[in-house]
Scaffold this motif. Structure first.
Motif, short mmCIF file in Angstrom:
data_model
loop_
_atom_site.label_atom_id
_atom_site.label_comp_id
_atom_site.label_asym_id
_atom_site.label_seq_id
_atom_site.Cartn_x
_atom_site.Cartn_y
_atom_site.Cartn_z
N VAL A 12 -2.91 3.79 -2.14
CA VAL A 12 -3.04 3.09 -3.40
C VAL A 12 -2.52 1.68 -3.18
O VAL A 12 -1.33 1.48 -2.92
N ASN A 13 -3.40 0.70 -3.20
CA ASN A 13 -3.04 -0.68 -2.89
C ASN A 13 -2.81 -1.49 -4.16
O ASN A 13 -3.64 -1.46 -5.08
N PHE A 14 -1.71 -2.22 -4.19
CA PHE A 14 -1.31 -2.98 -5.38
C PHE A 14 -1.40 -4.48 -5.11
O PHE A 14 -0.93 -4.97 -4.09
N PHE A 15 -1.98 -5.20 -6.07
CA PHE A 15 -2.08 -6.66 -6.02
C PHE A 15 -1.48 -7.24 -7.29
O PHE A 15 -1.72 -6.72 -8.39
N ASP A 72 -2.31 11.88 -8.75
CA ASP A 72 -0.91 11.76 -9.19
C ASP A 72 -0.67 10.41 -9.86
O ASP A 72 0.05 10.31 -10.86
N TYR A 73 -1.26 9.37 -9.28
CA TYR A 73 -1.12 8.04 -9.87
C TYR A 73 -1.73 8.02 -11.27
O TYR A 73 -1.13 7.51 -12.22
N GLN A 133 6.52 5.96 -3.44
CA GLN A 133 6.53 4.57 -2.99
C GLN A 133 5.98 3.59 -4.02
O GLN A 133 6.05 2.38 -3.82
N LEU A 134 5.45 4.09 -5.13
CA LEU A 134 4.84 3.20 -6.11
C LEU A 134 5.84 2.18 -6.64
O LEU A 134 7.02 2.51 -6.84
N GLY A 189 0.85 -1.18 0.00
CA GLY A 189 0.00 0.00 0.00
C GLY A 189 0.88 1.23 0.00
O GLY A 189 1.83 1.32 0.78
N CYS A 190 0.61 2.17 -0.88
CA CYS A 190 1.47 3.34 -1.04
C CYS A 190 0.75 4.60 -0.56
O CYS A 190 -0.35 4.91 -1.03
N ALA A 191 1.37 5.31 0.36
CA ALA A 191 0.81 6.56 0.87
C ALA A 191 1.43 7.77 0.18
O ALA A 191 0.93 8.88 0.30
#
Length: 222
Positions: free
Chosen positions: A84-87, A120-121, A39-40, A33-35
């Motif tokens: 932003v949560n990545f799977f 931004d993402y 951090q992406l 998870g990116c705050a």
């Protein structure tokens, strides 16, 4: 390729449905998870993202697509998803859960912080293939959704409306909401011209949505 052989919007061959079923049955794992935008993860895989109002059913839809109950965690507290949560799906694509919107419990400063992170993402992610904007089929598009639609159009990111919780509607109502939604987005430049109808609880529309995601990302099975 002859134009008659090209896949039609919203229509999928049995082979596409089956290939997507196999793909989404493969291992899916939470990455991070990116705050902060810094951090992406490295943009080295195609990504599709899910956006929508709080409690619209994003976690349930992600879990339903991959056939897992607890991959994405749902919360009873509106606005809980603030990262932003990545799977990862089988090392072939990433599913991305964007912060929800339309809640009242978070402070304005906090809200702006994670809304800006989502924007931004959207603006800077070169591997983002499409955003799936979830709308509760019982309510349809609301004024609170306009800001999200405007942001997506401004970012020039392809997005598709996905109606959720269609099992809660009476017979024939889902088709009416689908048609009204399609009409409402007809002039929006980045909107994909097909509105998906789904129910995570009943599995309605999930095979077709898997096929659409697979088609959109260009992922192929070995």
């Amino acid at each position: 390729m002859d134009s008659s052989d090209e896949p039609k919007v919203g229509e999928y061959a049995d082979a596409e449905i089956e290939a997507a079923r196999i793909l989404f049955a493969r291992p899916a794992t939470f990455i991070m998870g990116c705050a902060k935008i810094e951090q992406l993860p490295t943009p080295d895989l195609p990504e599709i993202a899910f956006a929508g109002r709080s409690n619209v059913g994003k976690s349930s839809l992600i879990n339903g697509l991959v056939g897992m109950h607890k991959l994405a965690r749902a919360s009873n507290e509106p606005g809980r998803t603030r990262e932003v949560n990545f799977f990862d799906l089988d090392g072939r694509m990433r599913l991305v859960d964007l912060p929800g919107y339309g809640w009242a419990k978070a402070s304005k400063t906090t809200v702006k912080k994670f809304q800006d992170l989502g924007r931004d993402y959207l603006r800077g992610r070169v591997t983002l293939k499409r955003v799936y904007l979830l709308i509760d089929s019982r309510h349809g598009l609301k004024k609170v959704d306009d800001e999200a639609l405007d942001a997506l159009d401004l970012s020039a990111v392809s997005y598709q409306i996905v109606l959720t919780k269609a099992d809660k509607l009476k017979a024939g109502e889902a088709e009416k909401v689908q048609a009204a939604t399609l009409k409402a987005i007809a002039k929006r430049p980045a909107a994909y011209p097909h509105v998906a109808v789904t129910s995570s609880e009943k599995g309605l529309g999930l095979p077709e949505l898997r096929a659409e995601i697979m088609r959109t990302t260009g992922v192929v099975l070995d």
